[in-house]
Design a protein around this motif. Structure first.
Motif, PDB file in Angstrom:
ATOM      1  N   ASN A 108    -109.532 -50.128  58.292  1.00 47.65           N
ATOM      2  CA  ASN A 108    -109.386 -48.925  57.477  1.00 47.65           C
ATOM      3  C   ASN A 108    -107.996 -48.788  56.854  1.00 47.65           C
ATOM      4  N   ALA A 109    -107.338 -49.915  56.606  1.00 44.33           N
ATOM      5  CA  ALA A 109    -106.035 -49.888  55.947  1.00 44.33           C
ATOM      6  C   ALA A 109    -106.174 -49.358  54.519  1.00 44.33           C
ATOM      7  N   TYR A 110    -105.087 -48.784  54.003  1.00 50.10           N
ATOM      8  CA  TYR A 110    -105.107 -48.301  52.618  1.00 50.10           C
ATOM      9  C   TYR A 110    -103.771 -48.591  51.947  1.00 50.10           C
ATOM     10  N   ILE A 111    -103.785 -48.587  50.622  1.00 50.05           N
ATOM     11  CA  ILE A 111    -102.615 -48.969  49.839  1.00 50.05           C
ATOM     12  C   ILE A 111    -101.659 -47.782  49.678  1.00 50.05           C
ATOM     13  N   TRP A 112    -100.384 -48.082  49.813  1.00 48.60           N
ATOM     14  CA  TRP A 112     -99.335 -47.073  49.704  1.00 48.60           C
ATOM     15  C   TRP A 112     -98.779 -47.032  48.277  1.00 48.60           C
ATOM     16  N   ASP A 113     -98.750 -45.822  47.666  1.00 50.71           N
ATOM     17  CA  ASP A 113     -98.186 -45.665  46.326  1.00 50.71           C
ATOM     18  C   ASP A 113     -96.668 -45.569  46.347  1.00 50.71           C
ATOM     19  N   GLY A 114     -96.121 -44.906  47.371  1.00 50.92           N
ATOM     20  CA  GLY A 114     -94.670 -44.845  47.462  1.00 50.92           C
ATOM     21  C   GLY A 114     -94.134 -43.502  47.915  1.00 50.92           C
ATOM     22  N   GLN A 123    -101.107 -40.454  59.605  1.00 53.81           N
ATOM     23  CA  GLN A 123    -102.195 -40.696  60.537  1.00 53.81           C
ATOM     24  C   GLN A 123    -103.421 -39.833  60.263  1.00 53.81           C
ATOM     25  N   HIS A 124    -103.229 -38.601  59.811  1.00 55.89           N
ATOM     26  CA  HIS A 124    -104.361 -37.663  59.745  1.00 55.89           C
ATOM     27  C   HIS A 124    -104.728 -37.229  58.330  1.00 55.89           C
ATOM     28  N   LEU A 125    -103.758 -37.197  57.420  1.00 51.08           N
ATOM     29  CA  LEU A 125    -104.036 -36.857  56.032  1.00 51.08           C
ATOM     30  C   LEU A 125    -104.305 -38.101  55.199  1.00 51.08           C
ATOM     31  N   ARG A 126    -103.693 -39.210  55.599  1.00 47.22           N
ATOM     32  CA  ARG A 126    -103.816 -40.497  54.920  1.00 47.22           C
ATOM     33  C   ARG A 126    -103.456 -40.393  53.432  1.00 47.22           C
ATOM     34  N   PRO A 127    -102.271 -39.842  53.141  1.00 49.48           N
ATOM     35  CA  PRO A 127    -101.859 -39.760  51.739  1.00 49.48           C
ATOM     36  C   PRO A 127    -101.390 -41.117  51.243  1.00 49.48           C
ATOM     37  N   ARG A 128    -101.415 -41.306  49.937  1.00 51.63           N
ATOM     38  CA  ARG A 128    -100.891 -42.541  49.353  1.00 51.63           C
ATOM     39  C   ARG A 128     -99.444 -42.391  48.910  1.00 51.63           C
ATOM     40  N   GLY A 129     -98.968 -41.151  48.828  1.00 56.16           N
ATOM     41  CA  GLY A 129     -97.582 -40.914  48.445  1.00 56.16           C
ATOM     42  C   GLY A 129     -97.010 -39.751  49.215  1.00 56.16           C
ATOM     43  N   TRP A 130     -95.675 -39.759  49.374  1.00 53.99           N
ATOM     44  CA  TRP A 130     -94.987 -38.707  50.126  1.00 53.99           C
ATOM     45  C   TRP A 130     -93.730 -38.340  49.351  1.00 53.99           C
ATOM     46  N   VAL A 131     -93.551 -37.026  49.069  1.00 47.22           N
ATOM     47  CA  VAL A 131     -92.501 -36.567  48.165  1.00 47.22           C
ATOM     48  C   VAL A 131     -91.678 -35.459  48.815  1.00 47.22           C
ATOM     49  N   CYS A 132     -90.356 -35.603  48.769  1.00 50.09           N
ATOM     50  CA  CYS A 132     -89.486 -34.518  49.244  1.00 50.09           C
ATOM     51  C   CYS A 132     -89.150 -33.599  48.071  1.00 50.09           C
ATOM     52  N   TRP A 133     -88.863 -32.342  48.388  1.00 49.80           N
ATOM     53  CA  TRP A 133     -88.661 -31.333  47.354  1.00 49.80           C
ATOM     54  C   TRP A 133     -87.235 -31.384  46.811  1.00 49.80           C
ATOM     55  N   GLN A 134     -86.242 -31.108  47.638  1.00 47.87           N
ATOM     56  CA  GLN A 134     -84.870 -31.019  47.165  1.00 47.87           C
ATOM     57  C   GLN A 134     -83.988 -32.041  47.880  1.00 47.87           C
ATOM     58  N   PRO A 135     -83.654 -33.161  47.262  1.00 44.56           N
ATOM     59  CA  PRO A 135     -82.778 -34.128  47.935  1.00 44.56           C
ATOM     60  C   PRO A 135     -81.339 -33.661  48.017  1.00 44.56           C
ATOM     61  N   VAL A 136     -80.928 -32.741  47.119  1.00 48.32           N
ATOM     62  CA  VAL A 136     -79.559 -32.219  47.142  1.00 48.32           C
ATOM     63  C   VAL A 136     -79.648 -30.697  47.159  1.00 48.32           C
ATOM     64  N   MET A 166     -97.693 -51.818  49.772  1.00 50.47           N
ATOM     65  CA  MET A 166     -97.969 -52.236  51.148  1.00 50.47           C
ATOM     66  C   MET A 166     -99.212 -51.520  51.661  1.00 50.47           C
ATOM     67  N   ARG A 167     -99.839 -52.076  52.667  1.00 50.84           N
ATOM     68  CA  ARG A 167    -101.032 -51.476  53.260  1.00 50.84           C
ATOM     69  C   ARG A 167    -100.651 -50.723  54.526  1.00 50.84           C
ATOM     70  N   ILE A 168    -101.084 -49.475  54.617  1.00 54.36           N
ATOM     71  CA  ILE A 168    -100.852 -48.671  55.810  1.00 54.36           C
ATOM     72  C   ILE A 168    -101.927 -49.019  56.837  1.00 54.36           C
ATOM     73  N   LEU A 169    -101.485 -49.400  58.032  1.00 56.43           N
ATOM     74  CA  LEU A 169    -102.393 -49.824  59.097  1.00 56.43           C
ATOM     75  C   LEU A 169    -102.551 -48.728  60.138  1.00 56.43           C
ATOM     76  N   GLN A 170    -103.544 -48.904  61.003  1.00 56.12           N
ATOM     77  CA  GLN A 170    -103.656 -48.061  62.181  1.00 56.12           C
ATOM     78  C   GLN A 170    -102.560 -48.459  63.162  1.00 56.12           C
ATOM     79  N   SER A 171    -101.830 -47.466  63.690  1.00 61.40           N
ATOM     80  CA  SER A 171    -100.682 -47.781  64.544  1.00 61.40           C
ATOM     81  C   SER A 171    -100.911 -47.516  66.020  1.00 61.40           C
TER      82      SER A 171
END
Length: 471
Positions: free
Chosen positions: A11-17, A310-323, A375-380
């Motif tokens: 059940n691996a999936y591709i990571w967007d970034g 692990q539970h949402l299985r998103p393809r991307g992860w974004v932070c709001w305010q880096p500074v 990259m492919r996200i695997l079960q950990s």
């Protein structure tokens, strides 16, 4: 006794970034800084100028950039109404005042958009927090008079969609920025967006969302942007995102190419994440499109990333305010606009400085530098570990957060790797203790017969990287 975690490619999936939003920090003069662009969007080491002297940082290599399409103008005769609580940094200049277009607007944020691209970012999304003020019911881009009232005027629904599409086309043709997705909403179901609050915002009922989404698909297609997907609805919480999706019609769901959701619901038992994933189904991708909190050490952030993966299985992860100030940012930002004008007309000259670096910058580096796009996200085998595989480099990366006492963990890689080989290790201590490690290279360890055992110190984030791993 060692905790065993079995790494499994099923059940691996591709990571967007990984990514960040440009508002509000890049709306200031920080939007013109090459060192910040290199630190956030490049992978090389960089020296970032700060008030106390330069800081040497590893580049994060963020590849996703979310550009905030603004809602404010200050042209002669403008009838825009400004919230008495807003500060200038949180007002994003828009390109049309209802009569004339001005493509020189929003210079700082657009400058960082280009610098991010040149530093290595390759995935761009445009999102709207509020329609331009002149499309709103009350002329105020902070929200309607009451937080549960829609503020996009009904007669401007189609115009709002056309406005988004025109800017996306102009960006492609003139700025050489191809927005692969657009999102017309920002936490639309909240009742927090009202005329007295301290940022831009707009409430949308689900019916209004559906109407705008239909208009937006048509407007994008009319502009020759049929390859631009629509993301929605950037709800504040996983649970409200699930409710919004369930209540959309089948026709509306077909218009949405990706579900965006913010991570302001801690959801420590992960039930809301799992319910959202179940509601959306595996056929529609999800991004966690905004995360932030005021904790400088990065442990909460690392736990949230792990739970999302692990539970949402998103393809991307974004932070709001880096500074941002008050430990909300990866870097500590200091700005000159902290005092709003009680009579409207926010004060401030959009000046900004970097005052220091928070530990969570280094924590995020573990994820962004080692778990790369495609990259492919695997079960950990455990919520606190993220596992990813690079098929081209034949490399496995494991990132583990330990927010408890010292523990020994056995990583079972027998399904992926045999024989003996060396594993490289990096560690960050999510504390302010003297000599704390900050994305520090640690002693290599040995993988034998597919088994690797490592002791994780308390309050640490650890990366393990192993070559010659094929799936």
């Amino acid at each position: 006794m060692s905790d065993e975690r079995v790494i499994d490619a099923q059940n691996a999936y591709i990571w967007d970034g990984w990514g960040t939003c440009l508002s509000w920090w890049a709306n200031t003069e920080l939007g013109g800084r090459d060192d910040l662009a290199a630190a956030l969007f490049g992978l090389d080491g960089v020296r970032v100028g700060a008030t106390g002297g330069e800081i040497e940082l590893p580049g994060l290599g963020l590849n996703i950039v979310r550009y905030n399409l603004g809602a404010c103008t200050w042209t002669d005769g403008s009838a825009m109404i400004e919230s008495p609580a807003i500060v200038r940094r949180k007002q994003i200049e828009t390109f049309c005042d209802g009569d004339e277009w001005d493509w020189s607007a929003d210079a700082n944020q657009r400058t960082m958009l280009s610098k991010a691209r040149d530093a290595g970012a390759d995935t761009f999304e445009m999102f709207s927090v509020s329609p331009p003020w002149w499309m709103t019911v009350n002329g105020n881009p902070s929200g309607a008079e009451q937080g549960d009232q829609d503020n996009l005027a009904f007669q401007h629904q189609k115009a709002f969609a056309q406005f988004i599409a025109v800017v996306a086309k102009h960006a492609r043709d003139q700025w050489k920025i191809r927005f692969t997705s657009v999102d017309p909403f920002n936490e639309p179901s909240l009742n927090a967006w009202h005329a007295q609050q301290n940022q831009e915002g707009c409430h949308f009922t689900r019916g209004a969302q559906e109407a705008v989404l239909e208009c937006l698909r048509g407007a994008l297609d009319e502009q020759g942007l049929d390859d631009v997907l629509i993301a929605a609805s950037d709800e504040c919480h996983y649970s409200s995102a699930a409710d919004t999706w369930r209540n959309f019609s089948e026709g509306t769901r077909r218009l949405i190419g990706r579900v965006n959701v913010h991570a302001y619901e801690r959801d420590e038992d992960c039930r809301s994440r799992a319910k959202l994933r179940e509601a959306v189904g595996e056929g529609t991708p999800i991004w966690q499109s905004e995360y932030s909190e005021g904790e400088p050490d990065g442990l909460s952030m690392a736990l949230s990333i792990s739970r999302d993966v692990q539970h949402l299985r998103p393809r991307g992860w974004v932070c709001w305010q880096p500074v941002e100030a008050l430990d909300w940012g990866l870097l500590d930002g200091e700005y000159d606009d902290q005092t709003p004008n009680p009579n409207g007309g926010a004060k401030g000259t959009l000046k900004g400085e970097v005052d220091g670096v928070n530990t969570k910058y280094y924590v995020l580096a573990h994820y962004t530098r080692h778990i790369r796009p495609t990259m492919r996200i695997l079960q950990s085998g455990h919520t606190n570990t993220v596992a990813a595989h690079d098929a081209t480099a034949r490399r496995l990366a494991l990132v583990t957060v330990n927010d408890s006492a010292q523990q020994s963990v056995t990583y079972n890689l027998r399904q992926l790797a045999e024989g003996e080989r060396i594993a490289r290790v990096w560690v960050t201590d999510a504390t302010n203790a003297p000599n704390a490690r900050r994305y520090a290279k640690d002693t290599d360890i040995s993988l034998r017969d597919g088994i690797l055992t490592l002791t994780h110190d308390p309050n640490t984030v650890t990366t393990i990287e192993i070559d010659e791993v094929e799936i």
